[in-house]
Design a protein around this motif. Structure first.
Motif, mmCIF file in Angstrom:
data_model
loop_
_atom_site.group_PDB
_atom_site.id
_atom_site.type_symbol
_atom_site.label_atom_id
_atom_site.label_comp_id
_atom_site.label_asym_id
_atom_site.label_seq_id
_atom_site.Cartn_x
_atom_site.Cartn_y
_atom_site.Cartn_z
ATOM 1 N N GLY A 1 54.318 54.577 2.595
ATOM 2 C CA GLY A 1 54.803 53.452 3.388
ATOM 3 C C GLY A 1 53.833 52.286 3.383
ATOM 4 O O GLY A 1 54.236 51.126 3.335
ATOM 5 N N LEU A 2 52.537 52.596 3.392
ATOM 6 C CA LEU A 2 51.524 51.533 3.410
ATOM 7 C C LEU A 2 51.392 50.845 2.051
ATOM 8 O O LEU A 2 51.136 49.649 1.972
ATOM 9 N N THR A 3 51.542 51.598 0.972
ATOM 10 C CA THR A 3 51.411 51.012 -0.361
ATOM 11 C C THR A 3 52.713 50.396 -0.856
ATOM 12 O O THR A 3 52.700 49.589 -1.785
ATOM 13 N N GLY A 4 53.843 50.806 -0.262
ATOM 14 C CA GLY A 4 55.130 50.348 -0.769
ATOM 15 C C GLY A 4 55.552 51.076 -2.022
ATOM 16 O O GLY A 4 56.429 50.607 -2.764
ATOM 17 N N SER A 5 54.963 52.228 -2.280
ATOM 18 C CA SER A 5 55.238 52.961 -3.506
ATOM 19 C C SER A 5 56.675 53.484 -3.529
ATOM 20 O O SER A 5 57.181 54.012 -2.539
#
Length: 287
Positions: A208-212
């Motif tokens: 969620g933090l990386t947008g992966s």
């Protein structure tokens, strides 16, 4: 002898080179004489091109690998925008006389998920949670029911405690909360439990933090032994390779000597009682 490069002037597209084997052409005075006929397109190297207008070099959520970096340099791309979340790892269970061997493992796992981490030890948790100068915080230790397990109470007092007690084994005493907009994942201090919760929950937080967009795919393997599990709990089983598949290195509380031999892990769903010997499972890599 190396092949000779010969331009016949016929049947060869422009901006290409034709390659003939050494026995197909010979030097005659100031020119070359071809002894072998060449069909149209035979032995022709197409004009090399790196990219054309409209080629997609990357999409939001793609992971930038070493090959991606090399390709971007080859194409003259000097700058790209990346999302690299900063994770603060707080080892509250590492006192002055206790060697902290858990936080480096979690830091390696964070790196594998596309983040960078800072490990903090022997600093009061209260002061660290006053200023959450990171994109997320991972606290190691202090999540159980012992007299020194105050992490959950501190998080509830300083911020918001959303979940305390997760259906994951090992690691059911983990907690998840927030300090304002900063997520906080509290992991048990035991190595197998901390890693299990990170593999199941922490990896989703990092995505969620990386947008992966990429979801790691495991390797299809077979179990050589029956594995039982408790209904209602997702269970992380650490496994090692054997001749005919994989076998668990332990169950429940994993002893350190056995955990050292683990080469991967499998997840037993909460609605499953386990898997039979010879069953096909998905083994995922460890940090």
């Amino acid at each position: 002898a190396s092949p000779q490069w010969v331009d016949t002037g016929e049947n060869i597209p422009k901006n290409t080179d034709a390659v003939l084997p050494p026995d197909a052409a010979g030097q005659f005075q100031n020119s070359f004489e071809i002894y072998t006929s060449v069909a149209s397109g035979e032995g022709v190297l197409a004009l090399r091109r790196h990219a054309t207008k409209g080629d997609v070099l990357g999409r939001a959520g793609d992971r930038v690998t070493t090959l991606c970096v090399a390709g971007l340099h080859a194409l003259g791309v000097q700058n790209v925008s990346l999302r690299v979340p900063r994770i603060k790892i707080i080892a509250v269970s590492a006192g002055s006389n206790v060697f902290d061997f858990v936080s480096p493992v979690i830091a390696k796992a964070v790196l594998g998920c596309g983040g960078v981490s800072e490990i903090v030890r022997q600093v009061p948790l209260d002061s660290l949670l006053d200023k959450p100068d990171a994109d997320a915080i991972i606290v190691l230790g202090g999540t159980g029911s012992g007299e020194n397990d105050s992490t959950v109470n501190t998080l509830a007092r300083k911020g918001t405690l959303d979940f305390y007690g997760l259906g994951i084994a090992p690691g059911h005493t983990a907690a998840l909360g927030r300090l304002g907009g900063c997520p906080v994942l509290a992991l048990p201090g035991r190595l197998d439990a901390a890693l299990s919760v990170f593999l199941v929950v922490g990896s989703k937080l990092m995505a969620g933090l990386t947008g992966s967009r990429a979801e790691e795919k495991g390797m299809a393997v077979k179990t050589t032994k029956k594995i039982t599990s408790t209904i209602g709990m997702e269970e992380v089983i650490y496994v090692r390779r054997v001749e005919d598949g994989v076998e668990p290195v332990g169950k429940g509380v994993f002893a350190i000597p056995k955990l050292m031999y683990a080469e991967g892990w499998i997840l037993i769903p909460a609605d499953s009682e386990g898997v039979a010997a010879g069953a096909a499972v998905e083994m995922r890599r460890l940090p």
